[in-house]
Structures are given as C-alpha cells and as structure tokens.
Design a protein around this motif. Structure first.
Motif, PDB file in Angstrom:
ATOM      1  N   ARG A 152      36.055  39.506  48.362  1.00  0.00           N
ATOM      2  CA  ARG A 152      36.928  40.681  48.454  1.00  0.00           C
ATOM      3  C   ARG A 152      38.128  40.601  47.519  1.00  0.00           C
ATOM      4  O   ARG A 152      38.763  41.618  47.240  1.00  0.00           O
ATOM      5  N   ARG A 153      38.452  39.414  47.032  1.00  0.00           N
ATOM      6  CA  ARG A 153      39.655  39.241  46.220  1.00  0.00           C
ATOM      7  C   ARG A 153      39.365  38.946  44.755  1.00  0.00           C
ATOM      8  O   ARG A 153      40.181  39.263  43.894  1.00  0.00           O
ATOM      9  N   ARG A 154      38.224  38.344  44.463  1.00  0.00           N
ATOM     10  CA  ARG A 154      37.942  37.903  43.097  1.00  0.00           C
ATOM     11  C   ARG A 154      36.823  38.737  42.472  1.00  0.00           C
ATOM     12  O   ARG A 154      35.741  38.864  43.061  1.00  0.00           O
ATOM     13  N   ALA A 155      37.098  39.280  41.287  1.00  0.00           N
ATOM     14  CA  ALA A 155      36.103  40.091  40.584  1.00  0.00           C
ATOM     15  C   ALA A 155      36.340  40.010  39.080  1.00  0.00           C
ATOM     16  O   ALA A 155      37.456  39.724  38.620  1.00  0.00           O
ATOM     17  N   VAL A 156      35.270  40.285  38.325  1.00  0.00           N
ATOM     18  CA  VAL A 156      35.324  40.326  36.865  1.00  0.00           C
ATOM     19  C   VAL A 156      34.694  41.636  36.422  1.00  0.00           C
ATOM     20  O   VAL A 156      33.584  41.971  36.843  1.00  0.00           O
ATOM     21  N   ALA A 157      35.406  42.398  35.583  1.00  0.00           N
ATOM     22  CA  ALA A 157      34.947  43.719  35.149  1.00  0.00           C
ATOM     23  C   ALA A 157      34.774  43.756  33.638  1.00  0.00           C
ATOM     24  O   ALA A 157      35.551  43.139  32.899  1.00  0.00           O
ATOM     25  N   LEU A 158      33.753  44.500  33.191  1.00  0.00           N
ATOM     26  CA  LEU A 158      33.448  44.633  31.765  1.00  0.00           C
ATOM     27  C   LEU A 158      33.663  46.066  31.312  1.00  0.00           C
ATOM     28  O   LEU A 158      33.089  47.005  31.867  1.00  0.00           O
ATOM     29  N   ALA A 159      34.487  46.235  30.270  1.00  0.00           N
ATOM     30  CA  ALA A 159      34.624  47.510  29.579  1.00  0.00           C
ATOM     31  C   ALA A 159      33.767  47.452  28.323  1.00  0.00           C
ATOM     32  O   ALA A 159      33.710  46.422  27.646  1.00  0.00           O
ATOM     33  N   ILE A 160      33.074  48.555  28.013  1.00  0.00           N
ATOM     34  CA  ILE A 160      32.134  48.554  26.896  1.00  0.00           C
ATOM     35  C   ILE A 160      32.694  49.315  25.696  1.00  0.00           C
ATOM     36  O   ILE A 160      33.679  50.040  25.806  1.00  0.00           O
ATOM     37  N   GLY A 161      32.023  49.127  24.568  1.00  0.00           N
ATOM     38  CA  GLY A 161      32.363  49.870  23.364  1.00  0.00           C
ATOM     39  C   GLY A 161      32.322  48.991  22.131  1.00  0.00           C
ATOM     40  O   GLY A 161      32.186  47.772  22.205  1.00  0.00           O
ATOM     41  N   GLU A 162      32.454  49.620  20.982  1.00  0.00           N
ATOM     42  CA  GLU A 162      32.451  48.886  19.731  1.00  0.00           C
ATOM     43  C   GLU A 162      33.764  48.141  19.540  1.00  0.00           C
ATOM     44  O   GLU A 162      34.838  48.622  19.919  1.00  0.00           O
ATOM     45  N   THR A 176      40.394  39.466  38.189  1.00  0.00           N
ATOM     46  CA  THR A 176      41.419  39.501  39.229  1.00  0.00           C
ATOM     47  C   THR A 176      41.119  38.457  40.286  1.00  0.00           C
ATOM     48  O   THR A 176      39.955  38.151  40.564  1.00  0.00           O
ATOM     49  N   GLU A 177      42.186  37.906  40.874  1.00  0.00           N
ATOM     50  CA  GLU A 177      42.059  36.941  41.968  1.00  0.00           C
ATOM     51  C   GLU A 177      42.793  37.412  43.215  1.00  0.00           C
ATOM     52  O   GLU A 177      42.845  36.683  44.211  1.00  0.00           O
ATOM     53  N   ASP A 178      43.365  38.621  43.174  1.00  0.00           N
ATOM     54  CA  ASP A 178      44.173  39.091  44.292  1.00  0.00           C
ATOM     55  C   ASP A 178      43.764  40.493  44.746  1.00  0.00           C
ATOM     56  O   ASP A 178      44.603  41.315  45.102  1.00  0.00           O
ATOM     57  N   GLY A 179      42.459  40.755  44.720  1.00  0.00           N
ATOM     58  CA  GLY A 179      41.973  42.041  45.191  1.00  0.00           C
ATOM     59  C   GLY A 179      42.303  43.208  44.294  1.00  0.00           C
ATOM     60  O   GLY A 179      42.271  44.357  44.744  1.00  0.00           O
ATOM     61  N   GLY A 180      42.599  42.940  43.018  1.00  0.00           N
ATOM     62  CA  GLY A 180      42.905  44.000  42.074  1.00  0.00           C
ATOM     63  C   GLY A 180      44.372  44.361  41.987  1.00  0.00           C
ATOM     64  O   GLY A 180      44.738  45.277  41.246  1.00  0.00           O
ATOM     65  N   ALA A 181      45.241  43.663  42.724  1.00  0.00           N
ATOM     66  CA  ALA A 181      46.677  43.916  42.616  1.00  0.00           C
ATOM     67  C   ALA A 181      47.168  43.607  41.207  1.00  0.00           C
ATOM     68  O   ALA A 181      48.077  44.264  40.690  1.00  0.00           O
ATOM     69  N   SER A 182      46.554  42.625  40.572  1.00  0.00           N
ATOM     70  CA  SER A 182      46.863  42.307  39.180  1.00  0.00           C
ATOM     71  C   SER A 182      45.580  41.859  38.484  1.00  0.00           C
ATOM     72  O   SER A 182      44.662  41.334  39.124  1.00  0.00           O
ATOM     73  N   TRP A 183      45.522  42.102  37.180  1.00  0.00           N
ATOM     74  CA  TRP A 183      44.360  41.742  36.377  1.00  0.00           C
ATOM     75  C   TRP A 183      44.818  40.969  35.143  1.00  0.00           C
ATOM     76  O   TRP A 183      45.898  41.227  34.604  1.00  0.00           O
ATOM     77  N   THR A 184      43.949  40.074  34.683  1.00  0.00           N
ATOM     78  CA  THR A 184      44.162  39.359  33.431  1.00  0.00           C
ATOM     79  C   THR A 184      43.066  39.726  32.455  1.00  0.00           C
ATOM     80  O   THR A 184      41.883  39.716  32.822  1.00  0.00           O
ATOM     81  N   SER A 239      42.761  49.831  39.679  1.00  0.00           N
ATOM     82  CA  SER A 239      42.482  49.850  38.242  1.00  0.00           C
ATOM     83  C   SER A 239      43.475  48.970  37.487  1.00  0.00           C
ATOM     84  O   SER A 239      44.675  48.968  37.803  1.00  0.00           O
ATOM     85  N   PRO A 240      43.013  48.233  36.476  1.00  0.00           N
ATOM     86  CA  PRO A 240      43.922  47.432  35.666  1.00  0.00           C
ATOM     87  C   PRO A 240      44.952  48.308  34.964  1.00  0.00           C
ATOM     88  O   PRO A 240      44.637  49.405  34.507  1.00  0.00           O
ATOM     89  N   ALA A 241      46.160  47.842  34.882  1.00  0.00           N
ATOM     90  CA  ALA A 241      47.218  48.578  34.204  1.00  0.00           C
ATOM     91  C   ALA A 241      46.868  48.755  32.729  1.00  0.00           C
ATOM     92  O   ALA A 241      46.402  47.823  32.067  1.00  0.00           O
ATOM     93  N   GLY A 242      47.055  49.968  32.216  1.00  0.00           N
ATOM     94  CA  GLY A 242      46.808  50.234  30.805  1.00  0.00           C
ATOM     95  C   GLY A 242      45.358  50.386  30.427  1.00  0.00           C
ATOM     96  O   GLY A 242      45.028  50.425  29.241  1.00  0.00           O
TER      97      GLY A 242
END
Length: 361
Positions: free
Chosen positions: A105-115, A124-132, A88-91
C-alpha cells in the motif's frame, strides 16, 4: 519506427468511442452454484473523480490498488474503491503514465512513456505522499513501454528497439537506481517491430528469474522470453496476427514459469481482431491459438486467483472469461477497460478510459 510511435501516442483517442457503460452478464444458476472459481465475473465500478485514462494498474489486494494514467495522474485506494486519493507526482501533469508496479500500500514504481526524456521512472515509499524520479531516459532513440518486477528488488523496463534490438533497463534495489543491460543476448528486432504501451502488460514476469516481452507491428507478433532476468532472450511466434503497426500482442499473463496467455489483435475499432488470444504450456517456447478466441481486440489479461485454468481478458468493447486455460473465451461484460490485475487474496481490478476503475464483485 516513427510511424509506430505516432500510432501508439494516438491509441487513446482512437479508442475513446468505445462503450462506457458496464453491463455485467447475469450469472446462470450453474455458474453461481459452485465455489468462487465457478461464479460469473461481475465488475463493480468505483468513483475516481477524474476522466484520466488509466492504462497502468497494480492490485495490492481486495481493498487496495494503484492506477496510473494520462495527464500524470496516479490514484490509490485502500478501502476497496470507496475513496480514491490523488497521489500524482508533483510536476508530472505533462507525462503519460502507462504502467505501475506496487509492492504494497505504500511502495510503488510508476513508468511514464514517450520518446527521449518523456520516458521516466518514479518511486514512492510513503503511499504517494512524495515521489522520487529514479530514471529519466537520456537517449532520444529510446521509447520505454512497460515495467515489471520479479521480486521486491529486481525489476526491468523495456524500450522499443534501439540499434535494431529491444532495450532493457534493470534495477536491483527496488527501483532506486537503473542501468541499461547489454544487448548481446537480445535477438534482432524485425522491421517495424515494437511494444504496445496499452496496458502495462507488454513486459511481465513470474518467479525470480523469468520475464516475457510482447511485440507487434512487424510481420510476426512475437513473445520473447528470458530466464536470467533479461540478460539473454529467445523469441517465438505468438500466433496472434500482426503485419500492421496496429496489430500484435498487447498483453501477457503467466500464472507460473510455464503457463501463459497472450492477447491482442488490431486496436482500431473498425477492424476485426480474429485469433486475438493464444496460450503456452512450455514457458513461451511455443504458442497455440485459442480454439474460440475473445470476441474482439483485448489489451489486458490476468489469471483469476481461484482455480488454475480461469482468466479474464479486457478491452474497449468488453471483458471475456476463460475456464479452460485460454482455449475458449466468452464475453461476460461490455464495459470498456484497458487493463486488469488480480492478486492471490482474491482481489481483481480493471481500469480504463474516462476514469473507469472497477473491482471484481
């Protein structure tokens, strides 16, 4: 529109009373006698170690998958679900992830929803170890629902209507940077029309140019199509009943540029969902209802990788299978799932409430 958004936020608790035990149907001798395309689908539950609700799912292969869900949770497996890593992304604990797209396995893009600023995109480019954090929605009127990638560089996200039209967000660098596309080529939205952030499948693509957007809540549940990466769109009636904020098209799947399936219905457990599936053979210009639709509301759908006419549809009350391109459906499992995804190597995964993630056996 405010009423629709409130109902969408309530979607998870409304459906939590659905059955939680996977009860796969026993395969018949005829079903198991042939190749993989003829065998009865059977889900095998994995142990995720969480009670998050996973509406975002990205299958990478038979052994690898990503899920994203409530409470900012993102998990990843690379061993067929025997172990899940919390990446999970920090914060992000206060966010609601409803979609995730993975390149590998290493690269993914996630969407959080809401107003407003609750709608965010992480990469992430490192399997979720860090997120931007690649995008944070600055417009309080926008509410992003779904995300799709046409290839490793070009992706789109969609928001409920702003100023009377669905809003499209675009990236051309794999999700690092995003911009809102002009809406001159977008048809006007109907009163009360919006998308459902229920399975990560209200915006899907096939090939490098074509993308489809599913709607509900208005008088007619529609499917919008773009053949130029979101610049111009046409709309068609889906044949799935709407006319209520809880009804419409919840999930789409296209196996190529022409053949697609739409599923949905009424997500309220005490309401019937007749005509909960429709199909197209012309890229979404026209849709026809299933002769024998799924047994109940379905939020997710995916084409099975073996054979060109088989697909799965999932929802809180079970899984249905079609062997004739979406014309007829029958229930094969009564476990609760919100979303499903399959990839060409034969890997199929499903995810849903209370940490449920399953792999197709």
């Amino acid at each position: 529109m405010r009423a629709m958004r409130k109902m969408r936020r309530l979607l998870a608790p409304v459906l939590c009373g659905a059955a939680l035990t996977a009860v796969p149907a026993a395969p018949s001798a005829q079903a198991t006698a042939g190749g993989p395309e003829h065998r009865e689908p059977r889900w095998t539950l994995t142990v995720t170690g969480t009670d998050a609700r996973f509406r975002g799912l990205a299958a990478v292969g038979r052994d690898a998958a990503w899920v994203a869900g409530s409470g900012g949770a993102v998990l990843r497996t690379t061993d067929g679900g025997r172990h899940w890593s919390d990446v999970s992304p920090a914060g992000a604990a206060g966010l609601e992830f409803r979609d995730i797209e993975a390149f590998d396995r290493r690269r993914a893009v996630a969407l959080a929803i809401g107003e407003g600023e609750a709608s965010r995109v992480f990469r992430t480019e490192d399997g979720g170890a860090s997120w931007t954090e690649a995008f944070r929605n600055p417009d309080a009127r926008a509410f992003y629902d779904c995300l799709t990638f046409l290839d490793s560089r070009h992706g789109l996200a969609m928001s409920d209507p702003v100023d009377g039209k669905f809003r499209i967000l675009s990236t051309s660098d794999g999700g690092r940077n995003w911009r809102v596309l002009p809406d001159a080529g977008m048809p006007a939205a109907q009163p009360g029309e919006a998308g459902f952030a229920a399975s990560g499948q209200c915006l899907v693509s096939a090939g490098g140019q074509d993308v489809w957007l599913a709607t509900g809540g208005a008088a007619t549940a529609r499917v919008l199509h773009s053949g130029d990466r979101g610049l111009t769109w046409t709309a068609a009636a889906s044949r799935i009943p709407a006319g209520d904020p809880a009804r419409g098209v919840f999930g789409l799947a296209f196996r190529d540029r022409t053949h697609g399936i739409a599923v949905g219905g009424d997500y309220r457990a005490d309401q019937a969902s007749t005509d909960a599936a429709s199909v197209t053979g012309d890229g979404g210009r026209s849709w026809r209802g299933a002769a024998t639709p799924p047994a109940a509301y379905r939020s997710g759908v995916a084409w099975l990788p073996h054979g060109r006419r088989s697909a799965l549809a999932v929802g809180p009350s079970g899984t249905d299978v079609t062997r004739d391109g979406g014309r007829t459906w029958r229930t094969v499992d009564t476990g609760s799932y919100d979303t499903v995804d399959c990839v060409p190597d034969g890997g199929c995964w499903a995810a849903g409430e209370k940490g449920r993630v399953a792999r197709l056996g």
